[in-house]
Design an enzyme around this catalytic site. Structure first.
Site, PDB file in Angstrom:
ATOM      1  N   GLU A 189      -4.902   7.904  -3.457  1.00 18.99           N
ATOM      2  CA  GLU A 189      -5.081   6.449  -2.297  1.00 18.99           C
ATOM      3  C   GLU A 189      -5.821   5.624  -3.015  1.00 18.99           C
ATOM      4  O   GLU A 189      -5.327   5.028  -3.748  1.00 18.99           O
ATOM      5  CB  GLU A 189      -6.291   6.909  -2.145  1.00 18.99           C
ATOM      6  N   HIS A 211       2.022   5.100  -2.892  1.00 16.52           N
ATOM      7  CA  HIS A 211       1.770   5.755  -2.352  1.00 16.52           C
ATOM      8  C   HIS A 211       3.389   6.647  -2.975  1.00 16.52           C
ATOM      9  O   HIS A 211       3.671   8.036  -3.929  1.00 16.52           O
ATOM     10  CB  HIS A 211       1.939   6.349  -1.292  1.00 16.52           C
ATOM     11  N   HIS A 236       0.873  -1.153  -0.058  1.00 15.93           N
ATOM     12  CA  HIS A 236      -0.008  -0.106   0.252  1.00 15.93           C
ATOM     13  C   HIS A 236       1.007   1.020  -0.247  1.00 15.93           C
ATOM     14  O   HIS A 236       0.812   2.024  -1.013  1.00 15.93           O
ATOM     15  CB  HIS A 236      -0.490   0.269   1.362  1.00 15.93           C
ATOM     16  N   GLU A 237       1.578   1.298   0.934  1.00 16.32           N
ATOM     17  CA  GLU A 237       2.443   2.255   0.954  1.00 16.32           C
ATOM     18  C   GLU A 237       3.437   2.871  -0.077  1.00 16.32           C
ATOM     19  O   GLU A 237       3.838   3.738  -0.528  1.00 16.32           O
ATOM     20  CB  GLU A 237       3.601   2.651   2.596  1.00 16.32           C
TER      21      GLU A 237
END
Lengths: 500, 500
Positions: free
Chosen positions: A293, A267, A263-264
């Site tokens: 997001e 980003h 997830h990160e």
């Protein structure tokens, strides 16, 4: 003449960005192991630098630049957009009387520490007066700023320009209806995945190795980043050459670190691939919380939870683990990591029920700022909505209405971005399949670079040069549409729970 | 009236210190793992913040504060000393024409990168023109600044206020003579220690554990610090609540990390124990390079290389190592880690020969700034001195005159601090023994806290409130005296090499 002012203006902006970069490093450091006893004095440094940024953004000098350059018709695209960003900031901050802004900043700091206490003690009454003041002041700010259509639109605009209550009512209404129905079907399914093997001991260092391998596969550039440990994972872009990922390790549930890192990492790919020509301007950032997001959720959901991704990586995971998957077939593993079950805590929710947590917060915020809900009634409203949408009820306010930090920080209007990002991601996926029809095969072969490159061309490189809905339109040829996410969820969960 | 100006002045100074703290964090980060590709943009941030510090320190506003407060007779001690520091900075920086200062900064940046290349290629001719310019400009600066007695005194004063050529000629002369004689005796001794067991594989992670244990024993506060890995070890005090130590691991020679950590730990104890009331002023720092070095060297030499220290810690070292010391008696271990042998590289020198490396550099710098030595002759002068004092000669300039970074950074006058710190440390040791006559026993019992507390009361807490020679006088009742260090070295090496 205006060329010289343009140069001076860009130099002025560059200085603001330099302070912001220093601040980002300080925040990263505070969250990855800065010694406790130095924090008090570090807060002074943060205060000084933040004041510099605020003062420069709202200064007479800035006003002069804006006025002088607004009329110019020979500005570069970058200067023009930079000017727009600066003007937006300038207007927003100058419309609030300085005294009130200061009061708000102090209130916010106080409210955050009270909130922590209130959450720990599940004591809403303690937090209530602070939340009332925060909501009250924010309402006054909306008065200063003005609004179009709905007061809450002004707050939405801070995080997701272009998104309004009208849009959200439509897409969230559709999402809510479809997801609630699917959650209901799943709860009745006899084909629940076996998840017992997930909770075995998996040493932190091995999880870290696996996380590093996955970041590498995603195309994360380690010459322009690093992976550290933290309590609340985040990614931070100091500049495109220094975009750091943090993760958290749970030795009894490897999913925390793996999916958190992916997830990160999503980003981080965004920030690493913003065009270098935007460095030193406010455009060198993700264009909105929602688009940001969309990148993290795309990688977490459409890559990290895809069966083909695990076709490629399951052996690697087995290698790093201590035998916990040796007797588990790939398909059973895939079903287990995609288990869906209504739960109380947003940040621990599975991908199907997650949007419902967001929709509840959206409905509450909208009600608060349109005087339809009062702060004192929040625990009751909260619990009723959880019961209605998710069929469960918090046993106390600590895992209910007090669970999130956002409101204590005055961040009203932020929550919708999470679900918007998810819908954007599903729409991007649909567009991406037209250019990369062999998507599943790429995942199966661990060849994730074409995906990163596609996003760099379509999204990353623009930074804030394009507005969120402009990007969505350019990439997909459409506006916001919940149907793509609904389709994805139905197809996936029909399979995981063998509903059809 | 002056009370209000005093408050404003302290607020102004606090802001300068905040920028410096942000800069310290940026430097720490650059040296402990900042991603390479972000460095270029980070340099911009450093440039902006450094300019802020420079501009504020030399501003009209600062001039007004200095003028207004210099006459006041009701200032607190802290304000008074802060004012003195600010005035010193202001005068030093304002006396140089802005254009020349800028030229110097640019030259220095260029010279550092040329030096790296020259060192790698052992090519003095490449570096020579840059060094000539650096020396030339520094001479001009001395012209602007003025000098007393000897031109080189002005440079010494920047790092060690109060120390002059006259003082150094005396103490370095004595040191040189005594050490050269001792080195000679050692070279003739048939009782050389066996050191073969030192160079066995010792895993990095275990070395780190041992280093952490030793820091803990020293009284290093981990709530106000952390230990990280780097290429060139250093300690940095961001504020007294955040003082970080870095070390380097050589898996085939544990001494690098252990003695490096103890050394940097000594620096860190100083900064952790500066009085909190000095935070936010320029006084919140070690008072000079020499006094700082006295703290690191005290711990490295008088604690870390003391037989009683190893009486207590040898078993612990054995526990972390992979059996390399199992057959080695404590006394043989002690002798091995204290081996002395003339060598070419200063930073790898043992504690006996180390001062000779410094004295050579001192004599050369003094000669340069008194027009007795020319830059072009440096390689020859250097090699002759190494031959004369240490009996060895560099095989090329890379491990000769080009080995240190200092000159490429224009840091003339810095080197003497290293040897001064060593002499201070020996004098402090003598004074400390009067208060803690059971010193050896404390080391044997691992009870190092009374030593830290003694230094905190005598040295640390004052920060820059006292000048270096003032501290020396207050603690020892004497001025600088090389004899204490000479006595220590003779006693120790007589024992290690069984000379008597």
């Amino acid at each position: 003449m205006s060329r010289q002012i343009e140069t001076e203006f860009l130099q002025y902006v560059k200085k603001i960005e330099a302070y912001k970069e220093a601040l980002s490093l300080i925040y990263w450091d505070l969250r990855t192991g800065a010694p406790k006893q130095g924090v008090e004095q570090r807060s002074e440094v943060i205060g000084m630098l933040s004041s510099d940024v605020f003062n420069m953004s709202t200064s007479k000098e800035m006003a002069i630049y804006i006025e002088a350059l607004e009329q110019a018709n020979d500005l570069t695209e970058i200067t023009k957009k930079t000017l727009e960003e600066c003007k937006k900031d300038y207007d927003r901050n100058n419309k609030i009387p300085a005294e009130e802004y200061k009061e708000f900043v102090i209130l916010r700091a106080k409210a955050e520490s009270i909130w922590e206490e209130a959450k720990a003690g599940a004591d809403f009454a303690l937090f209530q007066p602070y939340l009332e003041k925060l909501v009250g002041m924010t309402k006054r700010f909306i008065g200063y700023w003005g609004y179009e259509g709905n007061k809450y639109n002004t707050l939405l605009d801070m995080y997701e320009p272009g998104i309004t209550v009208e849009v959200l009512d439509r897409v969230f209404g559709e999402l809510r209806e479809k997801i609630v129905a699917l959650v209901q079907k799943i709860s009745e399914s006899p084909n629940k995945p076996n998840t017992s093997f997930l909770y075995k001991h998996f040493p932190k260092e091995k999880q870290r190795q696996f996380s590093l391998d996955i970041l590498e596969q995603m195309g994360y550039n380690f010459q322009a980043g690093r992976l550290d440990e933290t309590v609340h994972p985040f990614a931070t872009g100091l500049n495109p050459g220094d975009v750091r990922v943090t993760t958290k390790y749970n030795e009894n549930d490897f999913r925390t670190a793996v999916f958190g890192t992916i997830h990160e990492g999503g980003h981080a790919l965004y920030e690493q691939n913003i065009s270098a020509e935007l460095i030193g301007t406010p455009l060198c950032d993700g264009t909105s919380m929602g688009i940001h997001e969309s990148q993290s959720l795309f990688y977490e959901k459409f890559v990290g939870r895809h069966p083909s991704f695990w076709q490629n990586n399951y052996d690697l995971l087995k290698k790093y683990s201590s035998g916990q998957f040796d007797q588990v077939e790939h398909d059973d593993f895939y079903r287990a990591i995609n288990e869906s079950k209504p739960s109380l805590i947003r940040i621990e929710a599975d991908e199907l029920t997650y949007p419902l947590h967001i929709i509840i917060r959206y409905e509450i915020e909208k009600g608060l700022f349109n005087d339809e809900i009062e702060v004192k009634d929040l625990p009751q409203v909260w619990n009723e909505k959880y019961e209605e949408y998710l069929g469960i009820k918090p046993d106390h306010d600590g895992n209910g209405v007090l669970q999130d930090v956002h409101w204590s920080g005055g961040m009203f209007g932020y929550f919708p971005s999470y679900a918007l990002g998810y819908m954007y991601a599903a729409q991007f996926k649909n567009a991406l399949l037209k250019d990369l029809p062999n998507y599943d095969q790429l995942l199966e072969e661990g060849d994730l670079l074409p995906i990163k490159e596609w996003f760099t061309e379509k999204v990353h490189k623009f930074g804030k040069l394009k507005q969120p809905l402009e990007i969505l339109q350019d990439v997909t040829g459409e506006g916001l549409d919940a149907q793509y996410l609904v389709d994805y969820l139905y197809e996936k969960y029909n399979k995981v729970y063998q509903l059809v």
